[in-house]
Design an enzyme around this catalytic site. Structure first.
Site, PDB file in Angstrom:
ATOM      1  N   ASP A 185     -32.439  34.875  14.675  1.00 18.89           N
ATOM      2  CA  ASP A 185     -33.771  35.061  15.435  1.00 18.89           C
ATOM      3  C   ASP A 185     -34.781  34.124  15.195  1.00 18.89           C
ATOM      4  OD1 ASP A 185     -32.539  37.552  16.299  1.00 18.89           O
ATOM      5  OD2 ASP A 185     -33.160  38.553  14.459  1.00 18.89           O
ATOM      6  N   LYS A 189     -33.656  30.581  18.553  1.00 14.18           N
ATOM      7  CA  LYS A 189     -32.413  29.601  19.477  1.00 14.18           C
ATOM      8  C   LYS A 189     -32.824  29.481  20.744  1.00 14.18           C
ATOM      9  CE  LYS A 189     -29.186  31.828  16.852  1.00 14.18           C
ATOM     10  NZ  LYS A 189     -30.509  32.641  16.228  1.00 14.18           N
ATOM     11  N   GLY A 196     -29.186  38.199  20.174  1.00 14.72           N
ATOM     12  CA  GLY A 196     -30.396  38.668  21.253  1.00 14.72           C
ATOM     13  C   GLY A 196     -31.206  37.440  21.198  1.00 14.72           C
ATOM     14  N   HIS A 197     -31.114  36.531  22.456  1.00 11.61           N
ATOM     15  CA  HIS A 197     -31.849  35.446  22.663  1.00 11.61           C
ATOM     16  C   HIS A 197     -33.231  35.694  23.662  1.00 11.61           C
ATOM     17  CE1 HIS A 197     -28.574  32.887  20.567  1.00 11.61           C
ATOM     18  NE2 HIS A 197     -28.942  33.901  20.275  1.00 11.61           N
ATOM     19  N   GLN A 219     -26.261  34.083  15.938  1.00  8.38           N
ATOM     20  CA  GLN A 219     -26.425  34.279  14.608  1.00  8.38           C
ATOM     21  C   GLN A 219     -27.152  32.976  13.792  1.00  8.38           C
ATOM     22  OE1 GLN A 219     -23.129  35.272  16.480  1.00  8.38           O
ATOM     23  NE2 GLN A 219     -24.788  36.904  16.693  1.00  8.38           N
ATOM     24  N   THR A 245     -21.799  37.921   9.552  1.00 10.16           N
ATOM     25  CA  THR A 245     -21.191  38.493  10.553  1.00 10.16           C
ATOM     26  C   THR A 245     -19.732  37.963  10.474  1.00 10.16           C
ATOM     27  OG1 THR A 245     -21.161  38.333  12.944  1.00 10.16           O
ATOM     28  CG2 THR A 245     -21.787  36.356  11.965  1.00 10.16           C
ATOM     29  N   VAL A 273     -34.074  42.094  19.027  1.00  7.25           N
ATOM     30  CA  VAL A 273     -33.754  42.111  20.519  1.00  7.25           C
ATOM     31  C   VAL A 273     -32.641  42.970  20.746  1.00  7.25           C
ATOM     32  CG1 VAL A 273     -33.640  40.655  22.671  1.00  7.25           C
ATOM     33  CG2 VAL A 273     -34.680  39.466  20.478  1.00  7.25           C
ATOM     34  N   THR A 274     -31.831  42.901  19.944  1.00  3.84           N
ATOM     35  CA  THR A 274     -30.629  43.659  20.256  1.00  3.84           C
ATOM     36  C   THR A 274     -30.447  45.261  19.751  1.00  3.84           C
ATOM     37  OG1 THR A 274     -29.395  41.613  20.288  1.00  3.84           O
ATOM     38  CG2 THR A 274     -28.221  43.712  19.989  1.00  3.84           C
ATOM     39  N   ARG A 304     -37.421  43.675  11.642  1.00  2.00           N
ATOM     40  CA  ARG A 304     -36.734  42.699  10.770  1.00  2.00           C
ATOM     41  C   ARG A 304     -37.581  42.463   9.455  1.00  2.00           C
ATOM     42  NH1 ARG A 304     -37.252  38.445  15.829  1.00  2.00           N
ATOM     43  NH2 ARG A 304     -35.501  39.376  17.121  1.00  2.00           N
TER      44      ARG A 304
END
Ligand code: GDP
Ligand code: IMO
Ligand code: MG
Length: 426
Positions: free
Chosen positions: A13, A16, A40-41, A223, A238, A298-299, A304
């Protein structure tokens, strides 16, 4: 300028999507090489917000071909609903190409992701629940389903049945869940086959040919380095390789093809999910960073975790990825502090570390050593040149650059496309 890699330098996050879009206007191909719809971008174009999960952000650039390469794991229902969502907003998604070798996330992968997390209880990873870990586990365990399998019903059925033979035992006997019917899974996957077929190609061949022709290819990371299965904070990571090396395996290109490797890094740090985070702030400063920075996933919409900039992480990321430059984002968020702490090293059980400690146990015990930089107490979101920034903001950027192990290419001062200060043209 042929091949550019953009990747996450912290725990995800970092911005990117926006950095990809920034370069996007000059690129021919935009390629996802790892992860899936756990990403999630966000990109803000003329005040309009777009979020991508599986589609490469380059889909927003007219003329750019978005590619989902072999290293990605694809949830087909999520893919087509994202395609429809973008198409309904007038975005041209017709150029999308998907690798025949990308692995497919099935309903049993998603089910297993969720039950495994529940089973872990307080030791949970805090995954996105999108089936990422179980799908990559099957890939490495040689029992995965690939995109090309959807075009051979016999093979698909065989593979799904073989996988469920074992997984149903686990679901029923270990997790006390209902078994999943192979027929149901096969039917669901086959229902996407006709729509998928025209998008599928040998993406390694496509991308290598494009590079041979001097086309510009941007590899959009998902990621981040600290979430990498080898180089991140294992096991709180991940299940893929979001580092620069992962681009080669994830796309089928050689390392000598890559010209620039840009690490996107926030002017502070965030993390979603569990795992060590030395500069995490559990106080009012953390809440302020979260609120001002809009730090909600975002996802998954999760808040955060927030903390100060960590130069040890930056140097580590520069090294592991061979970064040619950094893109510093969200500098504007720090306009509210008199003094800004920056982590320059760690103390681990009484010993000073300037580099990432070798073991995870040490990293879990790391406490930050801070240097304090003067804040600027000013809104900088309208600045467009480095010289427009207040002197203390300039000093903050230069101090970070000095301690982070690679030069800074650009600075983000807001979510908008135009809210970027480019320090050197690529
Ligand atoms: P990604 O996963 O790395 O693409 O990042 P995300 O999109 O998940 O999160 C980054 C968030 O910060 C998004 O909401 C972006 O719109 C926003 N953003 C990106 N760059 C900047 C910046 O320089 N300043 C501010 N204030 N927001 C930014
Ligand atoms: P982008 O591309 C932030 C985190 C999850 C969890 C861990 C494992 O938007 O930066 P997974 O579902 O992948 O098995 O979860 O990784 N995670 C991310 N955190 N940004 C992401 O993507 C992430 N993708 C996964 O929160 O801690
Ligand atoms: Mg994100």
């Amino acid at each position: 300028m042929p091949a550019i890699v953009i990747l996450g330098a912290q725990w995800g996050d970092e911005g990117k999507g926006k950095a990809t879009d920034q370069l996007g206007r000059a690129i021919d191909y935009c390629v996802r090489t790892s992860g899936g719809n756990n990403a999630g971008h966000t990109v803000v174009v003329n005040g309009e917000k777009f979020d991508t999960h599986l589609l490469p952000t380059g889909v927003l650039t007219p003329g750019c071909t978005p590619v989902i390469a072999n290293g990605v794991v694809v949830d087909l229902a999520a893919l087509f609903s994202e395609i429809d969502r973008f198409a309904s907003r007038g975005v041209d998604v017709s150029r999308l190409v998907v690798s025949a070798n990308a692995h497919v996330i099935t309903p049993y992968h998603t089910a297993l992701d969720k039950v495994t997390e529940r089973f872990l209880g307080k030791n949970m990873i805090g995954t996105t629940g999108r089936g990422i870990g179980p799908t990559y586990a099957d890939k490495i365990g040689r029992s995965g389903i690939r995109v090309a399998d959807l075009f051979d019903e016999g093979i698909l059925r065989q593979k799904v049945e073989a996988a469920l033979d074992l997984k149903n035992q686990i679901l029923v006997k270990v997790y006390n869940r209902r078994a999943i019917e192979p027929d149901q899974v096969v039917e669901e996957l086959l229902s996407f086959a006709d729509r998928l077929r025209p998008l599928v190609a040998d993406t390694s061949l496509l991308l290598n040919r494009a590079l041979d022709e001097g086309k510009t290819v941007l590899f959009e990371g998902a990621q981040a380095t600290m979430l990498d299965v080898d180089h991140g904070t294992y096991p709180f990571v991940t299940s893929s390789s979001p580092v620069a090396g992962g681009v080669c395996t994830g796309a089928g290109i050689g390392p000598n093809r890559i010209d620039r490797v840009i690490g996107v890094i926030k002017a502070y740090t965030t993390r979603v999910g569990a795992g060590p985070f030395p500069t995490e702030l559990l106080d009012e400063d953390g809440d302020r960073l979260r609120t001002i920075g809009g730090e909600f996933g975002v996802t998954t919409g999760r808040p955060r975790r927030c903390g100060w900039y960590d130069a040890v992480v930056a140097r580590y990321t520069a090294r592991v990825n061979g970064l040619t430059e950094f893109c510093l984002t969200k500098l504007d968020v720090l306009g509210d502090w008199e003094r800004i702490p920056v982590c320059v090293g760690y103390e681990v059980d009484g010993v000073r570390h300037d580099e990432m400690p070798m073991t995870q146990s040490e990293f879990h015990h790391a406490t930050p050593v801070y240097e304090f930089l003067d804040g600027w107490n000013e809104d900088i979101s309208g600045c467009r040149g480095f010289e427009d920034l207040p002197k203390n903001a300039q000093r903050y950027v230069r101090a970070l650059e000095e301690m982070s192990g690679a030069p800074f290419w650009a600075i983000g001062v807001g979510p908008g496309r135009e809210q970027t200060i480019v320090l050197r043209e690529g």
